[in-house]
Structure formats: C-alpha cells, structure tokens
Design a protein around this motif. Structure first.
Motif, PDB file in Angstrom:
ATOM      1  N   GLY A 166      38.427  73.301  93.769  1.00 54.16           N
ATOM      2  CA  GLY A 166      39.213  74.368  93.141  1.00 54.16           C
ATOM      3  C   GLY A 166      40.133  74.960  94.186  1.00 54.16           C
ATOM      4  O   GLY A 166      40.125  74.512  95.343  1.00 54.16           O
ATOM      5  N   PRO A 167      40.909  75.950  93.802  1.00 59.48           N
ATOM      6  CA  PRO A 167      41.864  76.524  94.767  1.00 59.48           C
ATOM      7  C   PRO A 167      41.187  77.043  96.035  1.00 59.48           C
ATOM      8  O   PRO A 167      41.776  77.010  97.103  1.00 59.48           O
ATOM      9  N   SER A 168      39.929  77.476  95.923  1.00 52.14           N
ATOM     10  CA  SER A 168      39.283  78.098  97.079  1.00 52.14           C
ATOM     11  C   SER A 168      38.855  77.100  98.153  1.00 52.14           C
ATOM     12  O   SER A 168      38.612  77.464  99.292  1.00 52.14           O
ATOM     13  N   ASN A 169      38.722  75.831  97.779  1.00 49.61           N
ATOM     14  CA  ASN A 169      38.231  74.857  98.765  1.00 49.61           C
ATOM     15  C   ASN A 169      39.089  73.595  98.837  1.00 49.61           C
ATOM     16  O   ASN A 169      38.697  72.610  99.456  1.00 49.61           O
ATOM     17  N   ARG A 170      40.265  73.650  98.179  1.00 51.19           N
ATOM     18  CA  ARG A 170      41.072  72.428  98.055  1.00 51.19           C
ATOM     19  C   ARG A 170      41.462  71.851  99.417  1.00 51.19           C
ATOM     20  O   ARG A 170      41.344  70.654  99.657  1.00 51.19           O
ATOM     21  N   LEU A 171      41.901  72.711 100.313  1.00 53.24           N
ATOM     22  CA  LEU A 171      42.371  72.222 101.609  1.00 53.24           C
ATOM     23  C   LEU A 171      41.206  71.612 102.400  1.00 53.24           C
ATOM     24  O   LEU A 171      41.328  70.519 102.961  1.00 53.24           O
ATOM     25  N   ALA A 172      40.084  72.329 102.413  1.00 49.73           N
ATOM     26  CA  ALA A 172      38.917  71.838 103.169  1.00 49.73           C
ATOM     27  C   ALA A 172      38.477  70.481 102.619  1.00 49.73           C
ATOM     28  O   ALA A 172      38.158  69.558 103.377  1.00 49.73           O
TER      29      ALA A 172
END
Ligand code: ADP
Ligand code: MG
Length: 495
Positions: A166-172
């Motif tokens: 989701g947006p909160s963990n997309r980059l990680a």
C-alpha cells in the motif's frame, strides 16, 4: 559455502547445552505433575529452541499455545528448567509455526493437525527471532530440509507474495524486490525503517526466501538480528584466541548480509566499530547489505557519524502505518491464509479499531479465529466485539493501544521507546503517564498493562500509578495534561 555447518563450534551466541536433552528432562518433570491428556495436548506440540546461560526459549506452534502456556504452565515449566539445569533461567516462549524443514530438523515437533489448521500460524514476534542466526545457501534450498536452522528458521509466511503493498510501504517493498533482482547494484545498503510491527522483519525474510528461490549460483546469505550479531561478537571476545578472527571471517564471507533491528547498536561503541569493519569489507567487495531499524540512521542514539553516513549511502526507505484500505486487505489476507473468510462488517470493525500496527492487526485476526474455533462459535460482529473487548479495545471504552498512541503523539516518541527498557526522563515519565491512564481508563490488570510495555513487572505499573496520583495533587500542569488526555481519549473512543 555453508558457513553455519562448519562454524557451529564458533557460533558463540547461546547454544551451550543441547536443547533436546534439557527439554526431555523438563518434559519428564512436567509429565509427572500434569494430567496425561493435558500434557499431550499442550506440551507435545512444543519444543525447546535454545538453552542459553541466562534464558531458555521454548517454541509454541501458534499464539493460542503460547498464551495458554504463559497463563497456566509458565511456573511449572520454569520449575522444570530449574530442576533440569540446576539454575534459574528466564523462560521465553517463541511462536514457531511448524514447517517441513523445522520439523525435519527436529527443532520443532509437528503440531496436531486440527489445531494447527484452525489456529494457524504465528503473529511474528517472540524472542527466538531476536536471537536467531540463520545461514543458508540455495544449494540447501534444493534439498528436503531447505534451510539450515540455528535455533530459528525463516518464517515460511514472510514472503513477497504474502506482503500486502500500500502507499505506506510501497517504496520499501519495491526496493526490497529490487535488491533480489540486482544484488549490490541498485541500493547498497538498503536501509528500512519504521515502527514496530510494520513489516520490516517480514520484508527482510522475504528477500532471503526470494534469493534462495531465484539464485542460480552458490550464494551465502546471512540473516540475523543485530542482537545475535552483538552476542556472537561478545561470545567470541570471551572465548578469546582466534575466535575473534573466526567471527570476522564468518560474516565477511557473506554475499548478502541482512541485519534486523540495527538500532540495537545504539550505545554499543565497540560493536559499532566492529560492524563498521564488517560493513566496509562487504561493501568494498560489492556484497549486498540490508538493514532494518526502528528509526532513521541519524536518529539511532549515539550511532557513530561514519556509520550514519554509510547507512545512508544506498536507499533509506520508511515504512509507515498502513492506511484503512491496506488494513482491510491485510485482515482479509491473514484470515484467508488461515482458510477463513471474515464477514465484511467484521473486517471493517477490525480495520477501524486497529490502526497502527500490523502485528496487532494480525494478532486480532488470530484471536478471533482461534476463539471461534475453540468455543465453536460463528464469527459475526458481536463475537468480534467480544473478543476485542478481551484485548482491551471495547467500543466506547479506551484501549491501551489508544493510550500508547496518544502518548507517543503527545511526547513525540516511538512506540518502541515506550516498550523499551530505556529509563531516561523524557521516556520514563510519558511511560508512567501511559500506565496511569491505562489503569484509570481500560480496566486491564497491572500484569496486562505491564505486558503492553515490554513485559514489565506489575509492581512497576503499580509504582507508576501511585507516583502519578501523588504528582497530580501537587503539579497543576500535570493535572491539566492528564485531564486533557483523558478527555481526548474518551471522546475518540466514543466516536
Ligand atoms: P517489524 O519487524 O517491523 O516489527 P514484522 O515484520 O515482524 O514487523 O511484522 C509483524 C507482523 O505483521 C508479521 O506477522 C508480518 O507478516 C505482518 N505484516 C506486516 N506488514 C505486512 C504487510 N504489508 N502485509 C502482510 N503482513 C504484514
Ligand atoms: Mg522485526
């Protein structure tokens, strides 16, 4: 090639006594003092993971076993260990779902099928993870026991497939996948940070499992918690001789080194020095390094500047608490993984009540499913509400998690600070306030509140409560703060 096998003798972390032997003697002790049916029901699915000088870790197949044993058998087990060892170790219980490899290795006995299917897996925490070291090579992955276990195994559920993005963990998540595709090429090091229970360990282990799956060549991967790295180092120092050299060589031959909870290096000067050299050796040899932490490199207390700057050389990615839609997806997935579909209103109820921590969300799903199974009940909204009430989160009433979140926001602290052993005033006072409010607003027992603050003793909670009551009488600012927080918490819980 398989460093762990040959280096078992230099692995100084903990395993000084064969856990199997101790466990069998503990079981004899317990068997003689329990009802045979109860014994086979509750103890046969458990095992002993490690026996260290100061503690022993038992494995339980899932959260229901863990809680039951905690509640009913902790004292007896403790007596059993004391009897077997002739000393008084701290008893830890880790949730280790039975996997084919773990069962094959004898580290974990298989769980009874009915319970295992219904109560499903774990909620991803416990002490074994914190002290475990694992080394694996893809060669092993091809065999029946794919992953060599030293006290702990990779959680088979911690895969990319099971990670909800989701947006909160997309980059990680994207960065973690990228390092499996091009190790040491794109982001080196990869530094993931975020609060407790947001998926750092899950992603690190997913990277390991993905590497084991796709690596077509010999590869040495080390996945370990920072704590076990530190313990291994201290152990090698204590042994002296060439053990320090062996320690160094061991980690420097990694193709990929993953160190979980690197913030554990805070305030450990000698260890920072040691890690600095390991880091440099691996980095210069173009090996991939992946680290996780509860804060950014710069926010790890007393971390040497040269490490702070190195940790930022690659990519620093934050994982934030999941948004509502992601929480819904996580709840649905966690239930489905356990072979169940939850009604929409139950999913919505859980996603609304639990908004900070995925571990907690998963714990709630496991509880709801587990209780429904044990009590043979249908899962509807009323049932979910009643289970959540037991968790201290009844609607219209303030839950301990609400209080902890409010305190973190008020004092700009991390949840892990409140749960840590840190005693600096800037943390100890907010913690005492949180405990006081917990007593005033939740109806949880002293023990339960202590449990939410990193397993503190009930006397600590009692002391905090008494102290705040006393200060409240003389300190007008404190009184105003307590009143405001109480009002805000009650208002939020009523809505
Ligand atoms: P951390 O290491 O950040 O404290 P963990 O990786 O142990 O957190 O995660 C806690 C639990 O929540 C684990 O069981 C993990 O599988 C689950 N979890 C966390 N984030 C996600 C996600 N995005 N999708 C699915 N499960 C998740
Ligand atoms: Mg973790």
């Amino acid at each position: 090639m398989i460093p762990s096998a040959s280096s078992a003798s230099i692995e100084p972390t903990s395993v000084s006594i064969e856990p199997k032997t101790v466990w069998s003697s503990v079981l004899d002790y317990v068997r003689a003092r329990t009802d045979p049916q109860r014994f086979s029901e509750w103890f046969e699915p458990c095992g002993c993971l490690e026996v260290a000088p100061d503690h022993a870790t038992i494995s339980a197949p899932n959260v229901i076993y863990k809680e039951w044993i905690e509640k009913h058998y902790r004292a007896l087990l403790h007596e059993g260990f004391t009897h077997a060892l002739g000393r008084d170790p701290e008893l830890r219980i880790a949730i280790v779902p039975p996997t084919a490899s773990a069962v094959a290795s004898g580290a974990v006995p298989p769980a009874p099928a009915a319970r295992a299917a219904a109560a499903a897996t774990e909620i991803g925490h416990g002490t074994a993870g914190a002290t475990a070291t694992l080394a694996a090579s893809p060669k092993q992955a091809a065999t029946a026991a794919p992953i060599q276990i030293e006290g702990y195994t990779l959680n088979p559920h911690y895969t990319f497939e099971n990670f909800i993005v989701g947006p909160s963990n997309r980059l990680a998540h994207a960065a973690s996948l990228a390092v499996t595709e091009s190790p040491a090429q794109v982001y080196n090091p990869l530094f993931l940070h975020g609060g407790v229970g947001l998926g750092k360990t899950h992603l690190l282990q997913a990277i390991c499992q993905e590497m084991l799956k796709r690596a077509g060549r010999e590869l040495t991967i080390f996945y370990l918690s920072c704590e076990s790295f530190v313990n291994a180092y201290i152990g090698s120092l204590q042994k002296g001789g060439n053990y320090i050299e062996l320690f160094r060589e061991r980690y420097r031959q990694a193709d990929m080194l993953l160190v979980d909870d690197i913030h554990f290096l805070a305030n450990k000067v000698a260890m920072q020095e040691e890690f600095f050299h390991t880091f440099n050796a691996l980095y210069n040899a173009q090996k991939q390094i992946i680290l996780s932490s509860d804060s950014t490199p710069a926010d790890i207390p007393t971390l040497e500047q040269r490490l702070v700057s190195r940790f930022k050389w690659g990519l620093v990615a934050e994982i934030e608490p999941p948004l509502y839609e992601t929480r819904v997806a996580i709840i649905e997935r966690k239930a489905r993984m356990r072979g169940r579909e939850l009604p929409k209103d139950v999913v919505d109820f859980l996603a609304t009540r639990l908004d900070t921590n995925v571990r907690e969300i998963e714990g709630a799903v496991v509880k709801v499913l587990g209780h429904a199974f044990l009590e043979n009940k249908t899962i509807d909204l009323a049932f979910a509400r009643s289970v959540m009430r037991d968790l201290g989160g009844r609607p219209g009433h303030v839950g301990i998690t609400d209080i902890m979140n409010a305190i973190c926001t008020e004092f700009r602290l991390k949840l892990s600070d409140l749960q840590s052993a840190k005693r600096s005033k800037s943390i100890a006072k907010p913690r005492q306030i949180a405990m006081y409010l917990g007593r005033a607003l939740t109806g949880l027992s002293l023990e339960e509140i202590g449990g939410h603050f990193g397993g503190r003793d009930h006397t600590t909670v009692l002391y905090a409560e008494a102290k705040m009551k006393e200060l409240r009488e003389t300190d007008a600012d404190l009184r105003a703060l307590l009143d405001r927080l109480t009002r805000e918490l009650q208002r939020a819980s009523a809505s």
